[in-house]
Design a protein around this motif. Structure first.
Motif, PDB file in Angstrom:
ATOM      1  N   GLU A   1      33.340 -44.969  -5.824  1.00  0.00           N
ATOM      2  CA  GLU A   1      32.673 -45.571  -6.978  1.00  0.00           C
ATOM      3  C   GLU A   1      31.175 -45.267  -6.975  1.00  0.00           C
ATOM      4  N   ALA A   2      30.567 -45.319  -5.809  1.00  0.00           N
ATOM      5  CA  ALA A   2      29.138 -45.018  -5.710  1.00  0.00           C
ATOM      6  C   ALA A   2      28.864 -43.571  -6.116  1.00  0.00           C
ATOM      7  N   GLU A   3      29.706 -42.674  -5.657  1.00  0.00           N
ATOM      8  CA  GLU A   3      29.542 -41.259  -6.008  1.00  0.00           C
ATOM      9  C   GLU A   3      29.723 -41.047  -7.509  1.00  0.00           C
ATOM     10  N   ALA A   4      30.768 -41.666  -8.080  1.00  0.00           N
ATOM     11  CA  ALA A   4      31.019 -41.514  -9.514  1.00  0.00           C
ATOM     12  C   ALA A   4      29.881 -42.085 -10.342  1.00  0.00           C
ATOM     13  N   ALA A   5      29.335 -43.221  -9.914  1.00  0.00           N
ATOM     14  CA  ALA A   5      28.223 -43.838 -10.652  1.00  0.00           C
ATOM     15  C   ALA A   5      26.987 -42.946 -10.601  1.00  0.00           C
ATOM     16  N   SER A   6      26.749 -42.305  -9.461  1.00  0.00           N
ATOM     17  CA  SER A   6      25.611 -41.400  -9.344  1.00  0.00           C
ATOM     18  C   SER A   6      25.797 -40.169 -10.218  1.00  0.00           C
ATOM     19  N   ILE A   7      26.994 -39.622 -10.231  1.00  0.00           N
ATOM     20  CA  ILE A   7      27.289 -38.465 -11.092  1.00  0.00           C
ATOM     21  C   ILE A   7      27.062 -38.817 -12.554  1.00  0.00           C
TER      22      ILE A   7
ATOM     23  N   ASP B   1      19.386 -48.533 -20.149  1.00  0.00           N
ATOM     24  CA  ASP B   1      20.485 -47.673 -19.695  1.00  0.00           C
ATOM     25  C   ASP B   1      20.270 -47.228 -18.250  1.00  0.00           C
ATOM     26  N   VAL B   2      19.028 -46.919 -17.920  1.00  0.00           N
ATOM     27  CA  VAL B   2      18.707 -46.493 -16.554  1.00  0.00           C
ATOM     28  C   VAL B   2      18.971 -47.626 -15.567  1.00  0.00           C
ATOM     29  N   VAL B   3      18.578 -48.839 -15.918  1.00  0.00           N
ATOM     30  CA  VAL B   3      18.796 -49.990 -15.043  1.00  0.00           C
ATOM     31  C   VAL B   3      20.292 -50.204 -14.817  1.00  0.00           C
TER      32      VAL B   3
ATOM     33  N   ALA C   1      22.329 -50.067 -11.340  1.00  0.00           N
ATOM     34  CA  ALA C   1      23.059 -51.262 -10.916  1.00  0.00           C
ATOM     35  C   ALA C   1      24.478 -50.909 -10.468  1.00  0.00           C
ATOM     36  N   ARG C   2      25.126 -49.993 -11.175  1.00  0.00           N
ATOM     37  CA  ARG C   2      26.484 -49.594 -10.796  1.00  0.00           C
ATOM     38  C   ARG C   2      26.492 -48.935  -9.416  1.00  0.00           C
TER      39      ARG C   2
END
Length: 240
Positions: free
Chosen positions: A212-218, A193-195, A199-200
């Motif tokens: 998208e990068a911000e949402a994936a980090s959140i 799950d972490v990987v 990846a996202r």
């Protein structure tokens, strides 16, 4: 500490303040005058001046070079966060409040850094982020280089944000990863799950999609928060 020691420490603080004032006002240019010249300027002993300069060296404000002298480093290099203190704090056994504070800090910093990396990073920086992620994906928890690969990935994203304050938060992020990774990896499938979460983020940065990068980090930090809540939840009481 005796009266003499307190006086010396007070003198060192005053000299540091005076040196910094001269630096930010650009009175010295790029290279500081020799120690004996500075000692006469501030009317202190060379021992006091040496101690004041060493304190500024430790904060990455100065750089001593042979045959050149004491160079004033660019302000972006100055250490706003004391990495030693951060490291020492993370050595202590974590409690729920500390874990909460760590996650809240990450939630403030990392999503914004990921978004800025997607918008600002150069091709070389993005390639470095991908290389760090590949190294992370190819190792397993507990293997040599695993933790350092994770830390490198996050550090490169912070650096690629172009924000000098974010870049200096790397020590706190490293400490946070050291703290939470063993907890995340306990659950079966947790590492996969972490990987996927990382990846996202990397994919969005490569495609230069800040939102998208911000949402994936959140989402990654929210997942971490859920896992920590589960790990620290009280054991259910058995019914007799």
């Amino acid at each position: 500490m005796d009266e003499h020691g307190n006086k010396d420490r007070s003198l060192v603080s005053k000299v540091m303040d005076g040196l910094v004032a001269g630096i930010v006002e650009n009175r010295y240019g790029v290279i500081l005058p020799p120690q004996d010249v500075l000692s006469r300027e501030f009317d202190v002993s060379r021992t006091v001046m040496r101690e004041a300069l060493s304190m500024l060296l430790a904060r990455h404000m100065l750089d001593v070079r042979p045959k050149i002298g004491t160079r004033i480093r660019p302000m972006r290099d100055w250490r706003m966060i004391d990495e030693d203190v951060v490291s020492w704090r993370f050595r202590a056994k974590p409690d729920k409040t500390f874990l909460r504070d760590v996650l809240e800090f990450r939630a403030l910093i990392e999503p914004a850094a990921c978004a800025q990396a997607a918008a600002r990073a150069g091709a070389v920086e993005i390639a470095g982020i991908r290389d760090a992620f590949d190294a992370l994906r190819e190792t397993q928890p507990g293997e040599a280089g695993h933790q350092s690969a994770d830390e490198l990935l996050h550090a490169r994203i912070l650096a690629a944000s172009g924000n000098q304050f974010f870049q200096q938060m790397a020590a706190i992020i490293r400490g946070a990863l050291t703290l939470v990774n063993p907890i995340l990896n306990r659950r079966e499938g947790g590492w996969q799950d972490v990987v996927r979460a990382h990846a996202r983020i990397v994919d969005a940065i490569e495609r230069r999609q800040p939102q998208e990068a911000e949402a994936a980090s959140i989402a990654m930090i929210a997942y971490t928060a859920d896992e920590l809540k589960r790990a620290f939840a009280p054991e259910p009481v058995e019914q007799r």
